[in-house]
Design an enzyme around this catalytic site. Structure first.
Site, mmCIF file in Angstrom:
data_model
loop_
_atom_site.group_PDB
_atom_site.id
_atom_site.type_symbol
_atom_site.label_atom_id
_atom_site.label_comp_id
_atom_site.label_asym_id
_atom_site.label_seq_id
_atom_site.Cartn_x
_atom_site.Cartn_y
_atom_site.Cartn_z
ATOM 1 N N ASP A 94 0.878 -1.160 0.000
ATOM 2 C CA ASP A 94 0.000 0.000 0.000
ATOM 3 C C ASP A 94 0.923 1.219 0.000
ATOM 4 O O ASP A 94 2.117 1.119 0.310
ATOM 5 C CB ASP A 94 -0.941 -0.005 1.221
ATOM 6 C CG ASP A 94 -2.119 0.954 0.998
ATOM 7 O OD1 ASP A 94 -2.047 1.796 0.076
ATOM 8 O OD2 ASP A 94 -3.114 0.881 1.751
HETATM 9 C C1 BGC Z 1 -4.894 3.492 0.152
HETATM 10 C C2 BGC Z 1 -5.026 2.521 -1.007
HETATM 11 C C3 BGC Z 1 -4.837 3.259 -2.301
HETATM 12 C C4 BGC Z 1 -3.481 3.945 -2.280
HETATM 13 C C5 BGC Z 1 -3.173 4.744 -3.538
HETATM 14 C C6 BGC Z 1 -3.613 4.273 0.082
HETATM 15 O O1 BGC Z 1 -3.562 5.266 1.054
HETATM 16 O O2 BGC Z 1 -4.950 2.781 1.361
HETATM 17 O O3 BGC Z 1 -6.277 1.911 -0.978
HETATM 18 O O4 BGC Z 1 -4.940 2.385 -3.376
HETATM 19 O O5 BGC Z 1 -3.426 4.852 -1.180
HETATM 20 O O6 BGC Z 1 -3.981 5.865 -3.587
#
Ligand code: BGC
Length: 763
Positions: free
Chosen positions: A218
């Site tokens: 993530d």
């Molecule tokens: C979120 C993800 C997301 C990623 C990119 C993160 O903070 O938890 O779900 O895909 O950011 O935006």
């Protein structure tokens, strides 16, 4: 592919926020975009909410209420097409974390509290997307059930609960839909960051489930590439500006990681690039349309209709004392800010820049001649406004029916923070208490990504819950209110009566470790097994017609049972219903929910029509995870095969005797935590906690907050986009805060902060 060692090390960190490296075109690269219920293709460096125009489908919590893998697959397909058209390689979604508590701020992005339902819906979604030669990223693997402290919380869960609840939907989807990638979550699972958790990423995911795709972090979840690559992660996102690569190189030289381990990750990445990578030239062909151009496209219109169809299938009729469908000649007063600012999506990384999202007021006016409106409350505030309330009450004098539009507002829920109450926003409670004292019919048109206590419920004549139903939610809601569409959504989660009744007592804890003491008993498993009354049970949903279930036959087959029964539409409207198959479990010397969902089907019936439905029940439906042998086993005994309209409305049942293990004894203790004997503060400590022991960190905290505020001059700290960014900066790992600054805060500064904070921390 002939890459130098240096290039291989480089490749393991992304390029910027949304791409992988291409070494000036030497190899293709990946373009990654959020997800999940639309495409948020963002220009590098832009603010979260300013992406390319795109269709916004119903969010996951609404999609799951369709109980219809068919329509979810069609949405996946259109999403895959749009992903391809926009030159994106991987759509970052869907999310399939279990809803441990209704208060999780991100529940709208997750399907259900039940792993079987979430697994079936997620499987269709991914199959639909991936048939267009683009990838998906199933997230957030795993146990990312709270937003509070989300980058550093340690989910402590016993293995049986992991296997049966928190990992189960992932397992179903991985085995049935073969997602191209998984996204490892921010949190720790039993003491190890998901991105560094070998048990999770290699032993279970790859060796047991056969996953052969790529695991990415993530955004900002990886702070030590060496540990992550060794554990089975392949790509860190976003770019760590050479910092983590330098550390990886040093570790390689020191023999802490081997070149084979690095090659393993590189090869997985190259395989994915081969499958859905792109080039700069190909990317350049995609011209970003203006909103107007986008709106006029044929495919935009087609997709909007699909978004409408899904929302109409998702809307759940929770109460109806004959007031709905509306007759058409009523004098209707619409009350509520959400009638104008109709919520159709949530805040955070899934925010879609939709172009066509009519509101409830306009859709109602297009349908009815006699409609008036009063705002009643401000959805961007919590305090009530006497003038707005007075106007609503005065106008109500002259109406036959109040259509109250309310529920959870943008302030109440979003990514990066949890709700702190199950109640509705205070200004709505205040207003509703006045409205229910009037002698008027009231229909509650409800929005929001998660359950809440419906103030005034017993006085409402009807309640239609639309969740965050995508850009066409208002059109769908009005079609359901008028009866042009017949409600067929069923709840994919329980609506509890009080927060005290919910199972996760320590939910939202800011303690580093959060023991999941309730174990297997989340959602309906808790309420049904312990006979706790609820507002609305799992699986519940009304219709404008009625259905009769009869003639259950359970036939033994080689690997389970064939369960057949009949469903008849006994009303006078066409409708769809969702018969649900629950297994009433055999009990023994172990914990077990009394009922568990093991099958469902969405059935469409004309008035008077009867259909025979057959569902296959394989023997895994009776299994539990035996932690003594680390395998699935069937406790021998009598099981009930039950067909219900919801988990609380079982219409038909039959008993079968299933052979298996006799006298099984299981205890499921929570894992013991290993004490931390390293320094108090590390790169995974947060800037906010470091600031208590380091002046330098304090200075950076203040400067960072000020810099972030200047990016959003027109928004308050309570705005979901701002709140998410602030939380991530203050409460995320210091490593990610420093790297997200894009060089503004040198990494050396972080190391100096750690020295200072550790020196000042009392021994
Ligand atoms: C979120 C993800 C997301 C990623 C990119 C993160 O903070 O938890 O779900 O895909 O950011 O935006």
């Amino acid at each position: 592919m002939n890459l130098s060692l240096d290039e291989k090390l480089e490749l393991l960190s992304g390029k910027g926020f949304w791409r992988t490296k291409s070494f000036d075109g030497k190899i293709k690269h990946l373009v990654l975009s959020d997800g999940p219920h639309g495409l948020r293709k963002q220009v590098e460096g832009a603010n979260n909410n300013s992406a390319e125009p795109a269709i916004c489908y119903p969010t996951a919590s609404a999609l799951a209420c369709t109980f219809d893998p068919g329509i979810v697959g069609r949405i996946g397909d259109e999403l895959g097409k749009e992903t391809k058209e926009k030159g994106v390689s991987v759509l970052l979604g869907p999310g399939t974390n279990m809803k441990r508590s209704p208060l999780c701020g991100r529940n709208f992005e997750y399907f259900s509290e039940d792993p079987y339902l979430a697994g079936c819906i997620g499987t269709s979604f991914i199959r639909g997307v991936q048939q267009n030669s683009v990838g998906t990223s199933l997230k957030h693997f795993a146990c990312n059930s709270q937003e509070t402290h989300r980058m550093r919380t340690n989910s402590i869960i016993d293995e049986r609960t992991l296997r049966e609840i928190y990992l189960k939907a992932f397992e179903i989807i991985v085995k049935n839909a073969r997602p191209t990638t998984l996204m490892a979550s921010y949190n720790l699972v039993n003491g190890y960051y998901s991105t560094e958790n070998k048990w999770l990423l290699t032993d279970v995911l790859r060796d047991e489930w056969g996953f052969d795709g790529l695991v990415m972090s993530d955004w900002g979840a990886c702070s030590e590439l060496t540990k992550s690559v060794k554990a089975g992660m392949d790509l860190e996102m976003p770019d760590s500006h050479g910092v983590h690569k330098a550390a990886l190189k040093k570790d390689l030289e020191a023999g802490l990681i081997t070149e084979e381990e690095i090659d393993r990750a590189v090869n997985r990445l190259l395989a994915l690039i081969d499958r859905c990578g792109t080039t700069d030239e190909e990317e350049a062909k995609h011209i970003i349309p203006t909103k107007e151009e986008y709106r006029e496209r044929e495919e935009t219109k087609r997709r909007h209709r699909l978004a409408y169809e899904a929302a109409a299938n998702a809307g759940v009729l929770l109460k109806n004392e004959g007031t709905l469908p509306l007759k058409g000649d009523e004098k209707i007063l619409i009350i509520g800010d959400l009638a104008v600012k109709t919520r159709f999506q949530g805040g955070g990384s899934s925010h879609i820049n939709a172009v066509e999202y009519p509101n409830v007021l306009d859709c109602m006016k297009a349908e009815f001649a006699n409609v008036d409106f009063a705002k009643g409350y401000d959805s961007l505030r919590y305090d009530f406004d006497e003038n707005m309330e007075a106007e609503a009450l005065e106008k109500a004098e002259n109406c036959d029916l109040i259509l109250y539009c309310g529920g959870l507002t943008d302030l109440a829920e979003g990514e990066g923070y949890d709700r702190t109450t199950l109640l509705m926003p205070e200004n709505q409670i205040h207003l509703i208490q006045k409205l229910v004292s009037l002698d008027k019919k009231i229909v509650f048109l409800s929005f929001g990504g998660a359950p809440f206590v419906m103030e005034g419920l017993e006085r409402f004549d009807a309640v239609l819950q639309m969740y965050l139903g995508g850009e066409a939610v208002a059109e769908a809601a009005v079609a359901l209110l008028t009866g042009r569409e017949n409600p067929s959504g069923h709840l994919a989660e329980t609506w509890p009566l009080h927060i005290e009744d919910t199972p996760a007592k320590n939910f939202g804890s800011r303690e580093f470790s959060v023991p999941y003491e309730e174990g297997l008993f989340i959602g309906y498993r808790h309420y049904v097994s312990k006979m706790i009354p609820v507002q609305f049970p799992f699986g519940y949903g009304l219709s404008y017609t009625d259905y009769e279930y009869s003639n259950l036959h359970v036939a033994k087959e080689e690997n389970g049972y064939n369960v057949c029964f009949e469903v008849k539409n006994i009303g006078n409207r066409v409708g769809k219903t969702v018969p649900q198959l629950y297994v009433r479990n055999a009990m023994g010397d172990f914990k077990r929910a009394s009922l568990e969902l093991r099958g469902f089907e969405k059935v469409s019936l004309n008035p008077g029509e009867k259909k025979e439905i057959c569902m296959k029940l394989t023997t895994d439906a009776f299994q539990i995870y035996d932690v003594n042998v680390h395998d699935w086993v069937i406790p021998e005994g009598e099981y009930g095969i039950c067909i219900g309209k919801s988990v609380e409305e079982i219409e038909l049942s039959e008993t079968v005797f299933v052979n298996g293990i006799k006298d099984l004894h299981l205890t499921d203790p929570l894992p013991v935590e290993t004490p931390n004997d390293g320094p108090r503060f590390t790169v995974t400590s947060s800037i906010a906690e470091l600031a208590e022991y380091s002046d330098l960190a304090k200075q950076i905290l203040e400067q960072g907050i000020a810099a972030m505020r200047t990016r959003f001059p027109d928004k308050t700290d309570e705005d979901p986009e701002v709140k998410m960014m602030l939380e991530a900066f203050k409460d995320g790992t210091a490593d990610s805060a420093v790297l997200f600054s894009g060089g503004e805060i040198p990494y050396q500064t972080l190391l100096a902060i750690l020295d200072e904070a550790n020196a000042n921390y009392p021994a």
